[in-house]
Write an enzyme that holds these catalytic residues in place. Structure first.
Site, PDB file in Angstrom:
ATOM      1  N   HIS A 119       0.807  -1.225   0.000  1.00 15.33           N
ATOM      2  CA  HIS A 119       0.000   0.000   0.000  1.00 15.33           C
ATOM      3  C   HIS A 119       0.837   1.270   0.000  1.00 15.33           C
ATOM      4  CE1 HIS A 119      -3.608  -2.492   1.738  1.00 15.33           C
ATOM      5  NE2 HIS A 119      -3.417  -2.696   0.447  1.00 15.33           N
ATOM      6  N   CYS A 148       3.875  20.483  -6.059  1.00 18.72           N
ATOM      7  CA  CYS A 148       4.986  20.093  -6.925  1.00 18.72           C
ATOM      8  C   CYS A 148       5.594  21.360  -7.542  1.00 18.72           C
ATOM      9  CB  CYS A 148       4.419  19.179  -8.016  1.00 18.72           C
ATOM     10  SG  CYS A 148       5.603  18.656  -9.254  1.00 18.72           S
ATOM     11  N   ALA A 231       0.851  -9.215  18.918  1.00 18.43           N
ATOM     12  CA  ALA A 231       1.980  -9.651  18.091  1.00 18.43           C
ATOM     13  C   ALA A 231       3.317  -9.378  18.788  1.00 18.43           C
ATOM     14  CB  ALA A 231       1.929  -8.931  16.742  1.00 18.43           C
TER      15      ALA A 231
HETATM   16  C1  BJW Z   1      -3.516  -6.650  16.670  1.00 16.98           C
HETATM   17  C2  BJW Z   1      -2.936  -5.870  17.622  1.00 16.98           C
HETATM   18  C3  BJW Z   1      -1.829  -6.414  18.229  1.00 16.98           C
HETATM   19  C4  BJW Z   1      -4.553  -4.738  16.927  1.00 16.98           C
HETATM   20  N1  BJW Z   1      -1.397  -7.615  17.874  1.00 16.98           N
HETATM   21  N2  BJW Z   1      -3.187  -7.814  16.265  1.00 16.98           N
HETATM   22  C5  BJW Z   1     -12.659  -7.935  -3.391  1.00 16.98           C
HETATM   23  C6  BJW Z   1     -13.774  -7.992  -2.573  1.00 16.98           C
HETATM   24  C7  BJW Z   1     -14.333  -6.825  -2.050  1.00 16.98           C
HETATM   25  C8  BJW Z   1     -13.772  -5.563  -2.327  1.00 16.98           C
HETATM   26  C9  BJW Z   1     -12.668  -5.516  -3.143  1.00 16.98           C
HETATM   27  C10 BJW Z   1     -12.121  -6.684  -3.657  1.00 16.98           C
HETATM   28  N3  BJW Z   1     -11.031  -6.350  -4.403  1.00 16.98           N
HETATM   29  C11 BJW Z   1     -10.881  -5.005  -4.327  1.00 16.98           C
HETATM   30  C12 BJW Z   1     -11.865  -4.464  -3.579  1.00 16.98           C
HETATM   31  C13 BJW Z   1     -12.042  -3.022  -3.251  1.00 16.98           C
HETATM   32  C14 BJW Z   1     -11.187  -2.579  -2.095  1.00 16.98           C
HETATM   33  C15 BJW Z   1     -11.537  -3.387  -0.850  1.00 16.98           C
HETATM   34  O1  BJW Z   1     -10.837  -4.282  -0.433  1.00 16.98           O
HETATM   35  N4  BJW Z   1     -12.652  -3.057  -0.222  1.00 16.98           N
HETATM   36  C16 BJW Z   1     -13.132  -3.769   0.991  1.00 16.98           C
HETATM   37  C17 BJW Z   1     -12.787  -2.951   2.243  1.00 16.98           C
HETATM   38  C18 BJW Z   1     -14.591  -3.984   0.851  1.00 16.98           C
HETATM   39  N5  BJW Z   1      -9.771  -2.674  -2.408  1.00 16.98           N
HETATM   40  C19 BJW Z   1      -9.158  -1.738  -3.108  1.00 16.98           C
HETATM   41  O2  BJW Z   1      -9.758  -0.760  -3.523  1.00 16.98           O
HETATM   42  C20 BJW Z   1      -7.682  -1.933  -3.404  1.00 16.98           C
HETATM   43  N6  BJW Z   1      -7.452  -1.709  -4.785  1.00 16.98           N
HETATM   44  C21 BJW Z   1      -7.795  -2.596  -5.712  1.00 16.98           C
HETATM   45  O3  BJW Z   1      -8.233  -3.679  -5.439  1.00 16.98           O
HETATM   46  O4  BJW Z   1      -7.595  -2.153  -7.015  1.00 16.98           O
HETATM   47  C22 BJW Z   1      -8.241  -2.874  -8.072  1.00 16.98           C
HETATM   48  C23 BJW Z   1      -9.726  -2.636  -7.933  1.00 16.98           C
HETATM   49  C24 BJW Z   1     -10.206  -1.353  -7.817  1.00 16.98           C
HETATM   50  C25 BJW Z   1     -11.578  -1.122  -7.687  1.00 16.98           C
HETATM   51  C26 BJW Z   1     -12.477  -2.197  -7.631  1.00 16.98           C
HETATM   52  C27 BJW Z   1     -11.971  -3.495  -7.714  1.00 16.98           C
HETATM   53  C28 BJW Z   1     -10.591  -3.702  -7.886  1.00 16.98           C
HETATM   54  C29 BJW Z   1      -6.856  -0.878  -2.694  1.00 16.98           C
HETATM   55  C30 BJW Z   1      -6.851  -1.023  -1.219  1.00 16.98           C
HETATM   56  C31 BJW Z   1      -6.023   0.119  -0.596  1.00 16.98           C
HETATM   57  C32 BJW Z   1      -6.125   0.146   0.914  1.00 16.98           C
HETATM   58  N7  BJW Z   1      -5.518   1.360   1.377  1.00 16.98           N
HETATM   59  C33 BJW Z   1      -5.413   1.598   2.821  1.00 16.98           C
HETATM   60  C34 BJW Z   1      -4.775   3.000   3.052  1.00 16.98           C
HETATM   61  C35 BJW Z   1      -3.287   2.963   2.735  1.00 16.98           C
HETATM   62  C36 BJW Z   1      -2.641   4.283   2.908  1.00 16.98           C
HETATM   63  C37 BJW Z   1      -2.624   4.769   4.327  1.00 16.98           C
HETATM   64  O5  BJW Z   1      -2.106   4.099   5.233  1.00 16.98           O
HETATM   65  O6  BJW Z   1      -3.108   5.872   4.542  1.00 16.98           O
HETATM   66  O7  BJW Z   1      -4.606   0.575   3.421  1.00 16.98           O
HETATM   67  S1  BJW Z   1      -6.962   1.436   3.703  1.00 16.98           S
HETATM   68  C38 BJW Z   1      -6.285   0.668   5.128  1.00 16.98           C
HETATM   69  O8  BJW Z   1      -6.749  -0.701   5.245  1.00 16.98           O
HETATM   70  C39 BJW Z   1      -4.781   0.572   4.855  1.00 16.98           C
HETATM   71  C40 BJW Z   1      -4.444  -0.760   5.431  1.00 16.98           C
HETATM   72  O9  BJW Z   1      -3.218  -1.224   4.892  1.00 16.98           O
HETATM   73  C41 BJW Z   1      -5.636  -1.592   5.034  1.00 16.98           C
HETATM   74  C42 BJW Z   1      -5.813  -2.832   5.863  1.00 16.98           C
HETATM   75  O10 BJW Z   1      -6.037  -2.530   7.199  1.00 16.98           O
HETATM   76  P1  BJW Z   1      -5.361  -3.450   8.305  1.00 16.98           P
HETATM   77  O11 BJW Z   1      -3.906  -3.368   8.224  1.00 16.98           O
HETATM   78  O12 BJW Z   1      -5.945  -4.805   8.249  1.00 16.98           O
HETATM   79  O13 BJW Z   1      -5.785  -2.674   9.661  1.00 16.98           O
HETATM   80  P2  BJW Z   1      -7.146  -2.711  10.484  1.00 16.98           P
HETATM   81  O14 BJW Z   1      -7.175  -1.509  11.335  1.00 16.98           O
HETATM   82  O15 BJW Z   1      -8.298  -2.969   9.628  1.00 16.98           O
HETATM   83  O16 BJW Z   1      -6.995  -4.015  11.414  1.00 16.98           O
HETATM   84  C43 BJW Z   1      -6.035  -4.096  12.445  1.00 16.98           C
HETATM   85  C44 BJW Z   1      -6.080  -5.523  12.975  1.00 16.98           C
HETATM   86  O17 BJW Z   1      -5.023  -5.658  13.914  1.00 16.98           O
HETATM   87  C45 BJW Z   1      -7.375  -5.869  13.721  1.00 16.98           C
HETATM   88  O18 BJW Z   1      -7.798  -7.148  13.272  1.00 16.98           O
HETATM   89  C46 BJW Z   1      -6.954  -5.935  15.183  1.00 16.98           C
HETATM   90  O19 BJW Z   1      -7.673  -6.916  15.924  1.00 16.98           O
HETATM   91  C47 BJW Z   1      -5.509  -6.329  15.062  1.00 16.98           C
HETATM   92  N8  BJW Z   1      -4.651  -5.881  16.140  1.00 16.98           N
HETATM   93  N9  BJW Z   1      -3.673  -4.649  17.694  1.00 16.98           N
HETATM   94  C48 BJW Z   1      -2.102  -8.282  16.887  1.00 16.98           C
HETATM   95  N10 BJW Z   1      -1.203  -5.708  19.199  1.00 16.98           N
HETATM   96 ZN    ZN Z   2       4.137  18.030 -10.911  1.00 22.00          ZN
END
Ligand code: BJW
Ligand code: ZN
Length: 247
Positions: A119, A148, A231
């Site tokens: 990401h 920019c 973790a």
């Molecule tokens: C602990 C803990 C401890 C706490 N020890 N554990 C298929 C199905 C459905 C939808 C889609 C699909 N394919 C694509 C999509 C659309 C979309 C998507 O997935 N939507 C769903 C949400 C419904 N995906 C996209 O749009 C992606 N692009 C893409 O697929 O392009 C092609 C396409 C486009 C359009 C349509 C179809 C295809 C892009 C996704 C980009 C995500 N970006 C972000 C922001 C990044 C920049 C930034 O940081 O600002 O990425 S959003 C945010 O979520 C960030 C994270 O990397 C990502 C995941 O979150 P993560 O890391 O899982 O965090 P949390 O907070 O959700 O969870 C934390 C976990 O930790 C919890 O479980 C806690 O319990 C645990 N935890 N403390 C262990 N101490």
């Molecule tokens: Zn530029």
């Protein structure tokens, strides 16, 4: 839990190809807020909604203020023991791949050399008009929103919802999961695709899938082993058991 840990250590010890997928949960214990749950609010804005091209188009200053705040938080955080264990596993396993959804750079600061960042990287910016992109370290953004040299808005070098992941990084990550003998899924809610689909690739090709999380996720059912807890405790505990088996 102790028996699950030793079962995982037993199997992991003799693996040659191991891959880990990390999410915001691994950085939570360093003080970096997660996206969902209690950490996912900033000034009453939902983090997952700010991470969109639509939010940036509507209010670039608001989105930049959120990123500037996160950059400040991250700059004051340190990688923890869990990050260090993963860095050390590059030496333990003949082939170790680290794939992260995090943009904070904590794995790299912990010493991981070859991190696949699905990401993007919060310490980079790119132009919304020309092809300019580059590194912008702590304190280097200037007045918000940054621009920019061509005059257009700069944006964070991260992947928002609806945007494509870097193709080369995604392909390499798929390969790592397909070829792994063991896959660890650490601190991710398993909701965001395509990252959330990677563990399934490993499972389909016969790998052991191990999840580490504070709570069950949509991925828990497909994992062979679920280690419930922080973790930052569980990775060092697992590493300790691996070291005991070396002797
Ligand atoms: C602990 C803990 C401890 C706490 N020890 N554990 C298929 C199905 C459905 C939808 C889609 C699909 N394919 C694509 C999509 C659309 C979309 C998507 O997935 N939507 C769903 C949400 C419904 N995906 C996209 O749009 C992606 N692009 C893409 O697929 O392009 C092609 C396409 C486009 C359009 C349509 C179809 C295809 C892009 C996704 C980009 C995500 N970006 C972000 C922001 C990044 C920049 C930034 O940081 O600002 O990425 S959003 C945010 O979520 C960030 C994270 O990397 C990502 C995941 O979150 P993560 O890391 O899982 O965090 P949390 O907070 O959700 O969870 C934390 C976990 O930790 C919890 O479980 C806690 O319990 C645990 N935890 N403390 C262990 N101490
Ligand atoms: Zn530029």
């Amino acid at each position: 839990m102790a028996s699950t840990l030793s079962r995982v250590a037993e199997r992991l010890h003799d693996c040659r190809r191991v891959v880990a997928l990390t999410g915001a949960g691994i950085s939570a214990e360093s003080g970096v807020p997660t996206f969902r749950g209690a950490g996912g609010l900033w000034k009453n804005h939902d983090a997952a909604r700010l991470a969109t091209p639509e939010a940036f188009a509507m209010d670039p200053l608001l989105v930049w203020e959120w990123y500037a705040w996160r950059r400040d938080v991250i700059a004051s955080c340190q990688p923890h023991k869990g990050h260090l264990v993963l860095a050390g596993w590059e030496r333990r396993f003949p082939e170790f791949g680290l794939v992260t959804q995090n943009v904070d750079g904590l794995h790299q600061r912990a010493g991981s050399r070859n991190v696949r960042t699905l990401h993007g990287d919060i310490w980079t910016v790119r132009c919304t008009r020309c092809s300019c992109s580059g590194f912008a370290g702590p304190g280097e953004l200037g007045e918000l929103p940054p621009r920019c040299t061509c005059g257009a808005l700069l944006r964070p070098g991260v992947v928002w919802f609806g945007e494509s992941l870097p193709q080369d990084v995604l392909e390499e990550s798929c390969r790592l999961f397909r070829e792994a003998e063991a896959a660890l899924v650490i601190g991710t809610s398993g909701l965001v695709h395509p990252a959330a689909g990677l563990p399934e690739l490993a499972r389909k090709s016969g790998a052991m899938v191990v999840e580490i999380n504070l709570e069950p996720t949509p991925l828990t059912r497909m994992a062979h082993e679920f280690l419930q807890g922080p973790a930052g405790d569980l990775l060092p505990a697992l590493d300790m058991l691996l070291k005991e088996k070396d002797a």
